[in-house]
Each structure stands twice: as structure tokens, then as C-alpha cells.
Scaffold this motif. Structure first.
Motif, short mmCIF file in Angstrom:
data_model
loop_
_atom_site.label_atom_id
_atom_site.label_comp_id
_atom_site.label_asym_id
_atom_site.label_seq_id
_atom_site.Cartn_x
_atom_site.Cartn_y
_atom_site.Cartn_z
N UNK A 65 2.54 -7.89 -8.97
CA UNK A 65 2.67 -8.75 -10.15
C UNK A 65 4.12 -9.13 -10.43
N UNK A 66 5.03 -8.18 -10.32
CA UNK A 66 6.41 -8.43 -10.73
C UNK A 66 7.40 -8.52 -9.58
N UNK A 67 7.05 -8.01 -8.39
CA UNK A 67 7.98 -7.99 -7.27
C UNK A 67 8.84 -6.73 -7.28
N UNK A 68 9.33 -6.35 -6.09
CA UNK A 68 10.08 -5.10 -5.96
C UNK A 68 11.37 -5.11 -6.77
N UNK A 114 0.81 -1.23 0.00
CA UNK A 114 0.00 0.00 0.00
C UNK A 114 0.84 1.27 0.00
N UNK A 115 2.16 1.15 0.11
CA UNK A 115 2.99 2.35 0.24
C UNK A 115 2.90 3.26 -0.98
N UNK A 116 2.84 2.68 -2.16
CA UNK A 116 2.72 3.52 -3.35
C UNK A 116 1.39 4.27 -3.38
N UNK A 117 0.33 3.62 -2.90
CA UNK A 117 -0.96 4.28 -2.82
C UNK A 117 -0.88 5.48 -1.89
N UNK A 135 3.11 11.94 -11.39
CA UNK A 135 3.58 11.08 -10.30
C UNK A 135 2.41 10.41 -9.58
N UNK A 136 1.27 11.09 -9.52
CA UNK A 136 0.09 10.51 -8.87
C UNK A 136 -0.32 9.22 -9.58
N UNK A 137 -0.46 9.27 -10.89
CA UNK A 137 -0.88 8.08 -11.63
C UNK A 137 0.20 7.01 -11.64
N UNK A 138 1.46 7.42 -11.68
CA UNK A 138 2.55 6.44 -11.61
C UNK A 138 2.54 5.71 -10.27
N UNK A 186 1.92 1.69 -8.88
CA UNK A 186 3.07 1.06 -8.22
C UNK A 186 2.74 -0.21 -7.47
N UNK A 187 1.70 -0.20 -6.64
CA UNK A 187 1.38 -1.38 -5.82
C UNK A 187 0.92 -2.57 -6.66
#
Length: 272
Positions: free
Chosen positions: A264-267, A130-133, A251-254, A258-259
């Protein structure tokens, strides 16, 4: 006590708040410069003071959070930064604005450290990325600030009134939701079980350098973009106020993406 929706809302609002504060400052820098009669070098010194006190706040944040809790640090500095913001908006002299920029830089950095602590705590409690959110809400705060600054500039409303009207309600909202922030006790208990000191891994240092470069580009757009448009391109202040907001929309949409991408792909793959 963990409450999935209310704790998330509380954390999101506290991420929104420093984005709002910073966005308000940079969106009205041309108005602040004109009102106080600052030169370009004095504006540069204001931003230097902001950065220096921000660095000082980051150095103190681990000890303050450990001693008083991230919730307390968030609540105190939400109010302190609000007062510093009003100090910038209503400043009449150069020394006053220097002090106000120092207060804002120090308190915003403490907000930054404490809000990310809460973001990590919420991620662990919810067991979902949730950090990206939450960081998207930081960008959303900057977008709102930029729009509010543009409207107030178009209506010839001073920066002080702009700052007061645009941020007061969100300060009250953040404090009213602070009871739903998570306790640091679990994190501090788990950390105390391993008292050995370890060197920072190389990957952390690489991430730090990447963050430095990213924030340098963001600061260039936010802090000098509006001044460049008004000073060199002859743009209205209402137009210049939108520069950082447009940057923050992207940056908001990016960050919203992010989460899901982490899931799906991992950090590690996402960083590469």
C-alpha cells in the motif's frame, strides 16, 4: 521448479526452524544454568560464544551459499543446529556446553542467511511481497518454542528432552519439503552479468544500524528476560519461559501486517 503453494510452505518452514531453535534455547536458559551449574558470567560467556560463532557463520554464508546453494546450506544446517541444540540440552560439563553453543550460533546464522536468500527468490518468482510473511513464521517458531518450554518446565521435564520432542518433527518436515525450495541459478546468472564491485549505499548501512539496534533489544529480552525473572523476581521457570514468546507474539502480528503495508505505501514510506 517454482510451485506457488509448496515452495511457499517449504520456505515458511525453514523460517520457522531457526525461530524455534533460538526460542527453545532462551526459554530454557534457567534450566540449563541450573542443570550444568553455570554462573551468570558463564551464561554470559555462552551467549558471547553463540554471538561470535553467529558472526563467523554470517561471514561465511555468502561463499557457502554461492558454492553449495542455499537449499543445501539450509538442509545441512537444519540438522547441524538440531544436533547443537541437543548438545546444549544434554550437556553435563562447561566445555561441552560451550562447544554446543558455538555449533548452534554458527549453524543458526547460516540458516538465517540461506532462508533469506530463499525468501528473496520466492518474492521474485511470485512477484508479490512475502518476506514479512516468512519472517512472521520465524516469530511463530519462537512462540511455539516458548509455549513448549513453559509446559515442559511446569512438568519438570529436562531441557534435553524438551528440545528433542519440540524440534525433531519440524526438522523432518523441513527436510521433506526441501525439494520445493527454489534454485539459486537464476539469481547467480543475473548477478554474474554485472561483475563490477560497488560500494554499499548509505541507506544499506543505515538499515544495518537499525537492524543492530532491533536485534540488541530482542536479544536482551530473549536471552536475559527469563534469567532475570527467575533470579531476581523469584518467578517459576514455566513463567520465565513465556517472556520471549510474548515478545514474539507482538512481532508475529507486526510482520503479518508488513507485506500489505509494503504494497500500500511502499518500502521507503514504510521505513520513514
Amino acid at each position: 521448479m517454482f510451485h506457488p503453494l509448496r515452495s511457499k510452505a517449504a520456505c515458511a518452514v525453514f523460517f520457522f526452524l531457526p525461530g524455534l531453535y533460538y526460542g527453545l534455547i532462551v526459554s530454557r536458559l534457567p534450566a540449563i544454568k541450573m542443570h550444568v551449574g553455570l554462573s551468570d558470567s558463564q551464561i554470559g560467556l555462552c551467549l558471547f560464544i553463540f554471538g561470535c560463532f553467529g558472526l563467523l557463520g554470517l561471514l561465511f554464508s555468502p561463499k557457502l551459499i554461492s558454492r553449495f546453494s542455499s537449499r543445501m546450506v539450509l538442509c545441512v544446517n537444519a540438522v547441524l543446529c538440531f544436533l547443537g541444540l541437543l548438545g546444549i540440552g544434554f550437556a553435563q560439563t562447561v566445555p561441552q556446553i560451550f562447544v554446543a553453543f558455538g555449533i548452534c550460533g554458527f549453524s543458526v546464522s547460516l540458516l538465517d542467511g540461506a532462508m533469506n536468500t530463499q525468501g528473496v527468490l520466492y518474492e521474485k518468482a511470485s512477484k508479490r511481497p512475502t518476506l514479512n510473511l516468512f519472517h512472521a513464521f520465524y516469530s511463530l517458531g519462537a512462540v511455539f518454542a516458548s509455549a513448549a518450554g513453559s509446559v515442559c518446565a511446569a512438568l519438570a521435564i529436562g531441557s534435553g528432552i524438551n528440545f528433542l520432542v519440540a524440534s525433531a518433527a519440524f526438522v523432518v518436515l523441513s527436510l521433506s519439503l526441501s525439494g520445493y525450495l527454489l534454485s539459486d541459478r537464476t539469481a547467480s546468472t543475473s548477478a554474474s552479468t554485472d561483475s563490477k564491485k560497488h560500494r554499499l549505499p548509505a541507506v544499506v548501512m543505515i538499515c544495518a544500524v537499525c537492524s543492530l539496534l532491533a536485534y540488541a533489544s530482542e536479544g536482551t529480552v530473549g536471552e536475559w528476560g527469563g534469567l532475570y525473572l527467575t533470579g531476581d523476581k523469584g518467578a517459576d521457570q514455566s513463567v520465565a519461559a513465556l517472556v520471549y514468546g510474548l515478545f514474539s507474539i507482538v512481532t508475529f502480528f507486526a510482520r503479518l501486517a508488513g507485506d500489505p503495508l509494503r504494497t500500500k505505501f511502499g518500502e521507503n514510506n514504510l521505513m520513514l
